[in-house]
Scaffold this motif. Structure first.
Motif, PDB file in Angstrom:
ATOM      1  N   ILE A 157     -66.886 -11.178 -13.149  1.00  0.00           N
ATOM      2  CA  ILE A 157     -65.556 -10.881 -12.602  1.00  0.00           C
ATOM      3  C   ILE A 157     -65.427 -11.471 -11.198  1.00  0.00           C
ATOM      4  CG2 ILE A 157     -64.080  -9.019 -11.718  1.00  0.00           C
ATOM      5  CD1 ILE A 157     -65.044  -7.318 -14.109  1.00  0.00           C
ATOM      6  N   HIS A 158     -66.450 -11.257 -10.378  1.00  0.00           N
ATOM      7  CA  HIS A 158     -66.411 -11.780  -9.008  1.00  0.00           C
ATOM      8  C   HIS A 158     -66.440 -13.304  -8.995  1.00  0.00           C
ATOM      9  CE1 HIS A 158     -66.565  -8.016  -6.757  1.00  0.00           C
ATOM     10  NE2 HIS A 158     -67.408  -7.553  -7.665  1.00  0.00           N
ATOM     11  N   ASP A 159     -67.163 -13.917  -9.923  1.00  0.00           N
ATOM     12  CA  ASP A 159     -67.188 -15.380 -10.011  1.00  0.00           C
ATOM     13  C   ASP A 159     -65.816 -15.924 -10.386  1.00  0.00           C
ATOM     14  OD1 ASP A 159     -69.864 -15.349  -9.404  1.00  0.00           O
ATOM     15  OD2 ASP A 159     -70.547 -15.574 -11.486  1.00  0.00           O
ATOM     16  N   ILE A 160     -65.157 -15.249 -11.336  1.00  0.00           N
ATOM     17  CA  ILE A 160     -63.818 -15.677 -11.757  1.00  0.00           C
ATOM     18  C   ILE A 160     -62.814 -15.503 -10.620  1.00  0.00           C
ATOM     19  CG2 ILE A 160     -61.903 -15.173 -13.340  1.00  0.00           C
ATOM     20  CD1 ILE A 160     -64.102 -14.289 -15.379  1.00  0.00           C
ATOM     21  N   MET A 161     -62.920 -14.370  -9.913  1.00  0.00           N
ATOM     22  CA  MET A 161     -62.030 -14.144  -8.771  1.00  0.00           C
ATOM     23  C   MET A 161     -62.172 -15.268  -7.742  1.00  0.00           C
ATOM     24  SD  MET A 161     -62.462 -10.037  -8.119  1.00  0.00           S
ATOM     25  CE  MET A 161     -61.509 -10.122  -6.594  1.00  0.00           C
ATOM     26  N   GLN A 176     -59.310 -17.823  -6.841  1.00  0.00           N
ATOM     27  CA  GLN A 176     -58.833 -17.455  -5.501  1.00  0.00           C
ATOM     28  C   GLN A 176     -58.073 -16.125  -5.511  1.00  0.00           C
ATOM     29  OE1 GLN A 176     -56.630 -20.988  -4.256  1.00  0.00           O
ATOM     30  NE2 GLN A 176     -58.494 -21.886  -3.392  1.00  0.00           N
ATOM     31  N   ILE A 177     -58.657 -15.166  -6.230  1.00  0.00           N
ATOM     32  CA  ILE A 177     -58.140 -13.793  -6.214  1.00  0.00           C
ATOM     33  C   ILE A 177     -59.003 -13.017  -5.236  1.00  0.00           C
ATOM     34  CG2 ILE A 177     -57.701 -11.711  -7.579  1.00  0.00           C
ATOM     35  CD1 ILE A 177     -57.523 -13.527 -10.057  1.00  0.00           C
ATOM     36  N   SER A 178     -58.467 -12.652  -4.115  1.00  0.00           N
ATOM     37  CA  SER A 178     -59.275 -12.025  -3.065  1.00  0.00           C
ATOM     38  C   SER A 178     -59.270 -10.504  -3.118  1.00  0.00           C
ATOM     39  CB  SER A 178     -58.776 -12.480  -1.688  1.00  0.00           C
ATOM     40  OG  SER A 178     -57.407 -12.138  -1.513  1.00  0.00           O
ATOM     41  N   ASP A 179     -58.287  -9.922  -3.792  1.00  0.00           N
ATOM     42  CA  ASP A 179     -58.120  -8.465  -3.812  1.00  0.00           C
ATOM     43  C   ASP A 179     -58.644  -7.885  -5.126  1.00  0.00           C
ATOM     44  OD1 ASP A 179     -57.353  -5.852  -3.608  1.00  0.00           O
ATOM     45  OD2 ASP A 179     -55.207  -6.258  -3.288  1.00  0.00           O
ATOM     46  N   ILE A 180     -59.749  -7.149  -5.057  1.00  0.00           N
ATOM     47  CA  ILE A 180     -60.354  -6.577  -6.250  1.00  0.00           C
ATOM     48  C   ILE A 180     -59.424  -5.588  -6.946  1.00  0.00           C
ATOM     49  CG2 ILE A 180     -61.455  -4.645  -5.044  1.00  0.00           C
ATOM     50  CD1 ILE A 180     -63.126  -6.638  -7.861  1.00  0.00           C
ATOM     51  N   SER A 181     -58.479  -5.020  -6.198  1.00  0.00           N
ATOM     52  CA  SER A 181     -57.547  -4.070  -6.805  1.00  0.00           C
ATOM     53  C   SER A 181     -56.537  -4.760  -7.718  1.00  0.00           C
ATOM     54  CB  SER A 181     -56.805  -3.283  -5.725  1.00  0.00           C
ATOM     55  OG  SER A 181     -55.902  -4.109  -5.026  1.00  0.00           O
ATOM     56  N   ARG A 182     -56.545  -6.092  -7.729  1.00  0.00           N
ATOM     57  CA  ARG A 182     -55.672  -6.842  -8.629  1.00  0.00           C
ATOM     58  C   ARG A 182     -56.399  -7.187  -9.944  1.00  0.00           C
ATOM     59  NH1 ARG A 182     -50.526  -6.425  -8.074  1.00  0.00           N
ATOM     60  NH2 ARG A 182     -50.273  -8.425  -9.172  1.00  0.00           N
ATOM     61  N   VAL A 183     -57.546  -6.545 -10.146  1.00  0.00           N
ATOM     62  CA  VAL A 183     -58.315  -6.743 -11.376  1.00  0.00           C
ATOM     63  C   VAL A 183     -58.193  -5.480 -12.234  1.00  0.00           C
ATOM     64  CG1 VAL A 183     -60.594  -7.144 -12.379  1.00  0.00           C
ATOM     65  CG2 VAL A 183     -59.940  -8.283 -10.235  1.00  0.00           C
ATOM     66  N   GLY A 184     -57.920  -5.655 -13.511  1.00  0.00           N
ATOM     67  CA  GLY A 184     -57.777  -4.515 -14.413  1.00  0.00           C
ATOM     68  C   GLY A 184     -58.702  -4.607 -15.615  1.00  0.00           C
ATOM     69  N   LEU A 185     -59.318  -3.489 -15.951  1.00  0.00           N
ATOM     70  CA  LEU A 185     -60.185  -3.403 -17.129  1.00  0.00           C
ATOM     71  C   LEU A 185     -59.391  -2.802 -18.279  1.00  0.00           C
ATOM     72  CD1 LEU A 185     -63.413  -1.902 -15.496  1.00  0.00           C
ATOM     73  CD2 LEU A 185     -62.822  -4.322 -15.763  1.00  0.00           C
ATOM     74  N   TYR A 186     -59.299  -3.531 -19.386  1.00  0.00           N
ATOM     75  CA  TYR A 186     -58.616  -3.007 -20.561  1.00  0.00           C
ATOM     76  C   TYR A 186     -59.657  -2.379 -21.487  1.00  0.00           C
ATOM     77  CZ  TYR A 186     -56.075  -2.649 -24.931  1.00  0.00           C
ATOM     78  OH  TYR A 186     -55.510  -2.163 -26.079  1.00  0.00           O
ATOM     79  N   GLY A 187     -59.535  -1.071 -21.698  1.00  0.00           N
ATOM     80  CA  GLY A 187     -60.422  -0.365 -22.613  1.00  0.00           C
ATOM     81  C   GLY A 187     -61.409   0.528 -21.894  1.00  0.00           C
ATOM     82  N   LEU A 188     -61.394   1.808 -22.238  1.00  0.00           N
ATOM     83  CA  LEU A 188     -62.333   2.784 -21.681  1.00  0.00           C
ATOM     84  C   LEU A 188     -63.272   3.351 -22.738  1.00  0.00           C
ATOM     85  CD1 LEU A 188     -59.953   4.710 -19.265  1.00  0.00           C
ATOM     86  CD2 LEU A 188     -62.186   3.797 -18.613  1.00  0.00           C
TER      87      LEU A 188
END
Length: 407
Positions: free
Chosen positions: A292-296, A300-312
């Motif tokens: 996830i961090h490599d893809i960010m 150039q996605i700097s804000d981790i809060s803009r990442v969402g996990l689908y499925g719990l």
């Protein structure tokens, strides 16, 4: 009358199936709320066709209680977790259930333990209770191990059609239990000794765990060399003697992610491959987090809060979150004191995580990168809503897509 002890993911469907097929059944659970819900006609978890089975069982007179019954047939389906440090089974739930059962049991009663246990558990922990009860209470009691063998998401079908194993030291008791299970089970019912029944159930799940670990290791190799692991596995599986399972973001549930530890805990010097496989599968949530961090960084996605996990949940199309890889990933994130990722699951209606959404469109609106952790039918039917998102698909639902990141 049959008293089913423990009304969770295994006990409730078992009790309902027995009652629906003409057996007199009382389901017992120590949780008052669980019993009250069932008495009021409310199922305690979602499962395909369970509502229909519930109605038939109720029509046939099934009862629910917090009390153990005085009868001659018991089926124990309580949890069997493992100790996180020693990796050995924690038999306390089974021990307490058996202790209470023998106090209520009639003479010549049969006590069936369906809970999955490590090999030797009955010899070490259960038989001494039975023997002491026979001496003190003057009862003749028979012990049988009939390990459950059903999969959440398809429980009702598998209860009817999967083969079953009946382990017993007394062939007469074994045959009585076999006859009971034949009232609903259309699969083959094999009679063996208790230790063989214990071991066979544990190694079924251990085999799958090792296979998944192999697939996960292949995924890491393929990613490092910029290859498509899914294409590689697809081709390899065309060989008549090869059947590699799919890689994934981790292994959850209360079977595959737990049962192999029983063997590791009891036989640490003899389970090198099993231990390594468990470590590989347990490492996958951390591996996903790193990707996830490599893809960010790449996007150039700097804000981790803009990442969402689908499925719990731990698998598709159920509401079961036991040992969920997503929850494991979130725990790894918390260990680094990092902000919480956003999460959404169409099957989870109660809040179980920070930044959890209950509306899919609102969830998508607030993220740039969506990580597909679970292959629910819901996400497959709504692929087009992700067109503007960066997608990290750990479940390969976007096949042959160059725009999507994979394991």
């Amino acid at each position: 009358m049959i008293n089913v002890i423990g009304l969770g993911y295994i006990g409730l469907p078992t009790a309902l199936m027995l009652a629906a097929n003409g057996n007199e059944v009382v389901g017992t659970d120590i949780l008052q709320k669980t019993v009250e819900n069932l008495q009021q006609g409310k199922l305690t978890f979602e499962e395909k066709n369970l509502d229909t089975l519930f109605k038939k069982a109720v029509d046939n007179g099934i009862q629910f209680s917090t009390n153990y019954q005085e009868t001659d047939m018991y089926i124990i389906t309580v949890p069997t977790p493992y100790d996180l440090k020693t990796k050995k089974i924690d038999p306390s739930y089974v021990i307490e259930a058996v202790k209470t059962t023998v106090q209520n049991a009639k003479n010549n009663s049969i006590i069936v333990v369906e809970s999955t246990v490590s090999p030797g558990t009955h010899d070490k922990f259960v038989k001494p209770i039975i023997h002491d009860a026979q001496k003190i209470l003057g009862k003749t009691l028979h012990l049988v191990h009939a390990p459950e063998r059903i999969l959440p998401g398809n429980m009702v079908y598998e209860l009817e059609h999967n083969s079953r194993t009946i382990g017993a030291d007394d062939i007469e008791a074994a045959n009585k239990v076999k006859k009971l299970y034949e009232t609903f089970c259309k699969g083959e019912i094999v009679v063996t000794d208790i230790r063989s029944a214990e071991m066979s159930k544990v190694i079924e799940n251990t085999f799958r765990d090792v296979n998944i670990a192999f697939a996960n290791e292949l995924a890491k190799i393929a990613s490092y060399n910029d290859m498509d692991v899914y294409e590689i596995i697809r081709i390899a599986n065309k060989h008549p003697r090869v059947n590699i399972l799919n890689p994934g973001p981790g292994v959850g549930g209360h079977c595959i992610s737990v049962d192999p530890w029983f063997l590791v805990g009891d036989f640490p010097e003899l389970t090198k491959l099993i231990k390594i496989s468990r470590d590989i599968n347990d490492s996958m949530p951390t591996y996903v987090l790193k990707k996830i961090h490599d893809i960010m960084k790449e996007k150039q996605i700097s804000d981790i809060s803009r990442v969402g996990l689908y499925g719990l949940t731990y698998k598709p199309n159920v509401d079961d979150v036991r040992e969920s890889p997503t929850l494991q990933l979130l725990e790894k994130q918390r260990e680094h004191l990092a902000p919480e990722l956003k999460v959404f699951d169409p099957y989870i209606s109660k809040k179980i995580a920070e930044n959890q959404y209950f509306n899919f469109e609102e969830f998508l609106k607030d993220i740039d990168l969506v990580v597909i952790m679970v292959a629910h039918e819901h996400i497959k039917q709504n692929k087009e809503l992700l067109n503007e998102k960066v997608i990290f698909d750990t479940q390969n639902i976007f096949e042959n897509s160059e725009k999507v990141y994979k394991l």
